[in-house]
Structure formats: C-alpha cells, structure tokens
Design a protein around this motif. Structure first.
Motif, short mmCIF file in Angstrom:
data_model
loop_
_atom_site.label_atom_id
_atom_site.label_comp_id
_atom_site.label_asym_id
_atom_site.label_seq_id
_atom_site.Cartn_x
_atom_site.Cartn_y
_atom_site.Cartn_z
N ARG A 75 0.83 -1.21 0.00
CA ARG A 75 0.00 0.00 0.00
C ARG A 75 0.87 1.26 0.00
NH1 ARG A 75 -5.40 -0.90 0.95
NH2 ARG A 75 -5.98 -2.92 1.89
N ILE A 79 0.36 3.30 -3.37
CA ILE A 79 -0.61 4.39 -3.20
C ILE A 79 0.00 5.59 -2.49
CG2 ILE A 79 -2.82 5.03 -2.14
CD1 ILE A 79 -3.74 2.16 -2.64
N ILE A 107 -6.60 -2.18 -4.14
CA ILE A 107 -5.69 -1.45 -5.02
C ILE A 107 -6.23 -1.45 -6.45
CG2 ILE A 107 -3.36 -1.46 -6.03
CD1 ILE A 107 -2.38 -2.55 -3.31
#
Length: 279
Positions: A75, A79, A107
């Motif tokens: 993550r 992101i 995701i």
C-alpha cells in the motif's frame, strides 16, 4: 507487447533482485527504485535506470512489478508514494508480493479509476527459481492485462497460470505456501524419527529427496539457505499462515487440518533451527 515495452520494478530483495535482473537481461528497458542505494548498485553493470522516486518510475513504465514484503509495504509503495497516481492509463501494475486478497482488490479498485490494470501476480520459486527463470506466477486479473504483461513474466517464469479475477492469485499462493509449511513440519518429523531409529539425518535427506517421500517442504529443510530464510526473523511464515487463516475463517473453514499443520510450523521450525545451531 514488444521488446521496447518499458518495465519498472520495486522490491529488489532475495527474489525481486534476480527477477529484475532476468527482465533487463531479456532486453526490456528497465527502471528500478529502492529505498536503499545499495539495492540498486548490483544493477550498475546493466542498462537499468534508477528512478529518484516511485512516482518518477511510474511515469516512464508500461508495466511495473512490485515485490515488497507485506500488505502495508505494498500500500505504501503503490498508493502512499504517488506511484499509482503517476501511472499512465493502460499501463499494468503487477503485484508479486503475497498478500490478503482484499488488499489487491482494494488497489485494483483505485487503479481502475485511473484506467490502470492491476494483476494480482504472486510468485513462487525462491531465489534459485528467480535466478534460473523457473518461477511460477499465479495471476488474478483480466485477460487483457495478462496479455500485456505475459512477455515480461515469461522472462523469469516457466509457468504463468491465470486463476481468475484479481485476488485469485493470492488465494492459490496462500494455499501453496501453507502446504509447503505443512510439508516442512512433516519432513522435520520424518527426520527426527529417522534419527531416533538410528539413521544418519543427512543420508535420510538424500534418500528421500530422490524417492517418493520427496516434497517441496523437504527441499526447504535440506537447503541451508532456504531453511535460514524460512526460520529467521524475516520469515514470511507468520504472515502467510495468518492470511490464509483469516480467509478460511471468513468462509467458515478455519478448522482445516492443513491450517492446523501450518500453524504448528513456526514452533516446529524454530525448534529444529535451534538444534541445527541456526537460532
């Protein structure tokens, strides 16, 4: 895809580094990024470029492989770092880490908003498989995304298996890993019994490795490098056992005999490592 397809790779560890090396050696223009400069130095003898940030890498690449340790790391690097936000529409994000299926599903949802493909593509084969190009890639995602990524996957894999939608690859990878841990437990028990019956442990290993008792778990026990990895502080075993348990319990399958064996693996492996002087 052609040889001119640009590839990116993040996660230059025990498996990731030789995978990335196979990709660049196959002729794909490759850009890499790592938190530690030392991880990229090994590529100084290749044409690979080193990006300053994940987002800078994303802006250059048609397909990006991620091979970091756990769900939080994935993550963060996809992101939080801005990588996904910088990827071009139509590009492919291939997640080679072993995660909860819901992590890659989340995701994928974020990627779809940008027109980016996500492939849930965990790998098996370890360091040796990565070096020799004999990895297995367990893919969840669309046919279109896999068609785009397959030439790159073929540079380091002997089997690319399409399991279904995003998340499917993680399900089979978690099952595969837990089966391996159960086989490790059975192998340790067999070797302990062999010694109790007066046999030499190493001779027993060599016989069973080439006989019907052979298994991936026995291979792990027999290979000092691989066994140190599975028994050491950086082992993925606790994560993999927890993740499969969580998935199984959500389906009312938490009492699986396989899970019972894999849950016993950590203590069994730690005890065996101690007896080998590896703890």
């Amino acid at each position: 895809m052609t040889k001119k397809t640009t590839a990116g790779f993040i996660g230059l560890g025990d498996q990731g580094a030789p995978i990335a090396r196979r990709i660049v050696d196959a002729g794909f223009p490759l850009t890499i990024w790592a938190r530690r400069e030392a991880s990229t130095v090994a590529f100084s003898d290749t044409p690979a470029k080193v990006a300053t940030t994940p987002a800078a890498l994303a802006a250059e690449c048609d397909i990006i492989g991620i091979c970091v340790v756990n769900d939080g790391d994935v993550r963060e690097v996809t992101i939080d770092s801005g990588l996904l936000g910088a990827m071009r529409p139509g590009s492919v994000l291939a997640i080679h880490s072993t995660l909860l299926p819901e992590t890659v599903v989340d995701i994928d949802a974020a990627a779809r908003e940008r027109g980016v493909h996500v492939l849930d593509a965990p790998v098996s084969g370890g360091h040796n498989g990565a070096k020799t190009g004999t990895m297995t890639v367990m893919v969840g995602g669309t046919d279109e995304a896999l068609d785009l990524a397959r030439p790159v996957f073929d540079s380091f894999a002997r089997l690319v298996a399409h399991l279904g939608p995003v998340g499917s690859g993680q399900l089979i990878k978690l099952l595969n890993n837990n089966l391996a841990y159960a086989n490790v437990v059975a192998s340790i028990d067999a070797l302990d019994l062999a010694e109790q019956l007066g046999m030499d442990r190493q001779v027993a290993i060599e016989v069973m490795k080439l006989s019907s008792g052979a298994s991936g778990g026995l291979g792990i026990v027999a290979d000092p490098r691989t066994f140190r990895k599975i028994s050491g502080p950086g082992s993925n075993l606790p994560k993999d056992v927890h993740h499969l348990g969580e998935v199984a319990e959500a389906k009312g399958l938490g009492d699986s005999p396989l899970l019972a064996m894999s849950r016993s693996a950590q203590a069994k492996i730690a005890d065996f490592a101690g007896r080998l002087g590896q703890s």
